[in-house]
Design a protein around this motif. Structure first.
Motif, mmCIF file in Angstrom:
data_model
loop_
_atom_site.group_PDB
_atom_site.id
_atom_site.type_symbol
_atom_site.label_atom_id
_atom_site.label_comp_id
_atom_site.label_asym_id
_atom_site.label_seq_id
_atom_site.Cartn_x
_atom_site.Cartn_y
_atom_site.Cartn_z
ATOM 1 N N GLN A 84 -6.614 -4.094 -3.071
ATOM 2 C CA GLN A 84 -8.048 -4.073 -2.811
ATOM 3 C C GLN A 84 -8.762 -2.924 -3.539
ATOM 4 O O GLN A 84 -9.987 -2.816 -3.450
ATOM 5 N N HIS A 85 -8.000 -2.078 -4.240
ATOM 6 C CA HIS A 85 -8.556 -0.869 -4.855
ATOM 7 C C HIS A 85 -9.351 -0.080 -3.815
ATOM 8 O O HIS A 85 -10.490 0.329 -4.043
ATOM 9 N N ARG A 86 -8.699 0.125 -2.676
ATOM 10 C CA ARG A 86 -9.365 0.732 -1.526
ATOM 11 C C ARG A 86 -8.534 1.908 -1.021
ATOM 12 O O ARG A 86 -7.310 1.814 -0.910
ATOM 13 N N VAL A 87 -9.211 3.011 -0.704
ATOM 14 C CA VAL A 87 -8.537 4.202 -0.215
ATOM 15 C C VAL A 87 -9.135 4.574 1.140
ATOM 16 O O VAL A 87 -10.355 4.599 1.299
ATOM 17 N N VAL A 96 1.353 4.953 1.424
ATOM 18 C CA VAL A 96 0.964 5.682 2.634
ATOM 19 C C VAL A 96 1.565 7.084 2.603
ATOM 20 O O VAL A 96 2.771 7.260 2.379
ATOM 21 N N VAL A 105 -4.101 6.329 2.806
ATOM 22 C CA VAL A 105 -3.573 5.011 2.451
ATOM 23 C C VAL A 105 -4.279 4.513 1.191
ATOM 24 O O VAL A 105 -5.515 4.508 1.115
ATOM 25 N N ILE A 106 -3.493 4.095 0.184
ATOM 26 C CA ILE A 106 -4.041 3.494 -1.031
ATOM 27 C C ILE A 106 -3.651 2.021 -1.036
ATOM 28 O O ILE A 106 -2.467 1.684 -1.115
ATOM 29 N N ASP A 107 -4.639 1.147 -0.900
ATOM 30 C CA ASP A 107 -4.413 -0.293 -0.957
ATOM 31 C C ASP A 107 -4.650 -0.734 -2.399
ATOM 32 O O ASP A 107 -5.791 -0.915 -2.828
ATOM 33 N N PHE A 108 -3.563 -0.863 -3.175
ATOM 34 C CA PHE A 108 -3.699 -1.178 -4.593
ATOM 35 C C PHE A 108 -4.340 -2.549 -4.824
ATOM 36 O O PHE A 108 -5.106 -2.727 -5.767
ATOM 37 N N CYS A 110 -4.133 7.215 -8.145
ATOM 38 C CA CYS A 110 -3.070 6.212 -8.290
ATOM 39 C C CYS A 110 -1.961 6.705 -9.214
ATOM 40 O O CYS A 110 -0.773 6.497 -8.931
ATOM 41 N N PRO A 133 0.826 -1.209 0.000
ATOM 42 C CA PRO A 133 0.000 0.000 0.000
ATOM 43 C C PRO A 133 0.862 1.263 0.000
ATOM 44 O O PRO A 133 1.983 1.261 0.497
#
Length: 231
Positions: free
Chosen positions: A145-148, A135, A140-143, A166, A133
């Motif tokens: 999970q495509h989750r921010v 940070v 936080v960008i969790d690539f 991204c 991810p």
């Protein structure tokens, strides 16, 4: 077995336009459902979860702008606005409400289908190599999970907003030009359309808790583009 094409919701109070748009989409192989008013559209978006909503602005009762604003309270579905108003301020107003793109009436079937293909291309997340991810402060960008997340809160981004974030984060500290962002996120045919980029970046900033006057993350380089500030 071939994969079925995405489900598209078309919303327009004009039966002629509704029929024409539906026919053209079905000829391209898309699954299509329709609504002629805002209330029905909201119910279908919640229950059927379409990939794309093609939404007319000028409707009686709840207009397209109101529908768009309501949708953005619970869904990141891609929205293409159909507007009879070609003035830049009207287009910006629609984008500010959460639309991803727009087509001005009257439009050709080829133009509409090209916009649909571009939006659906952006809505598909590419397969990516595993990476940790990103940070930066509370962001936080969790690539994977495509989750921010921003602090303890998950940030609901549209596919377009996620791609912008991204692209900037993966080039942290480097200025990315407006045309490069437009080309990479929307497609080559959007180069020069600064309205759609500026509004999307403004929406993204707001969602991640950014103060545009004193930015923590995304810095504007006037006349050039944007840069993600180094942590």
């Amino acid at each position: 077995m071939p994969q079925r094409k995405p489900l598209i919701l078309v919303v327009d109070d004009d039966p002629g336009i509704l029929k024409l748009v539906t026919l053209n989409l079905e000829l391209e192989g898309y699954q299509v459902i329709t609504a002629s008013d805002g209330k029905t559209a909201l119910q279908l978006i919640e229950n059927e979860q379409p990939t794309l909503v093609i939404l007319d602005v000028m409707m009686p009762g709840m207009d397209g702008l109101q529908v768009c604003e309501r949708v953005r309270q619970f869904s990141d579905v891609s929205i293409l606005m159909l507007t009879a108003k070609g003035r830049s301020e009207d287009i910006i107003n629609g984008l500010n409400k959460g639309a991803d793109d727009y087509v001005v009436k009257p439009f050709s079937s080829d133009e509409l289908l090209a916009r649909v293909r571009a939006i659906l291309r952006r809505a598909r997340f590419p397969e990516e190599m595993p990476q940790p991810p990103f940070v930066s402060g509370d962001l936080v960008i969790d690539f994977a999970q495509h989750r921010v997340t921003a602090g303890a809160d998950e940030v609901l981004l549209t596919p377009t907003e996620y791609r912008i974030l991204c692209l900037l984060a993966r080039n942290v500290g480097k200025a990315i030009t407006q045309d490069h962002l437009l080309s990479e996120v929307w497609g080559q045919e959007y180069c020069g359309d600064t309205h759609i980029l500026q509004v999307a970046v403004a929406r993204l900033r707001k969602k991640i808790g950014e103060d545009a006057g004193n930015p923590k993350y995304i810095i504007t380089r006037p006349g050039i583009g944007y840069v993600f500030k180094k942590p």
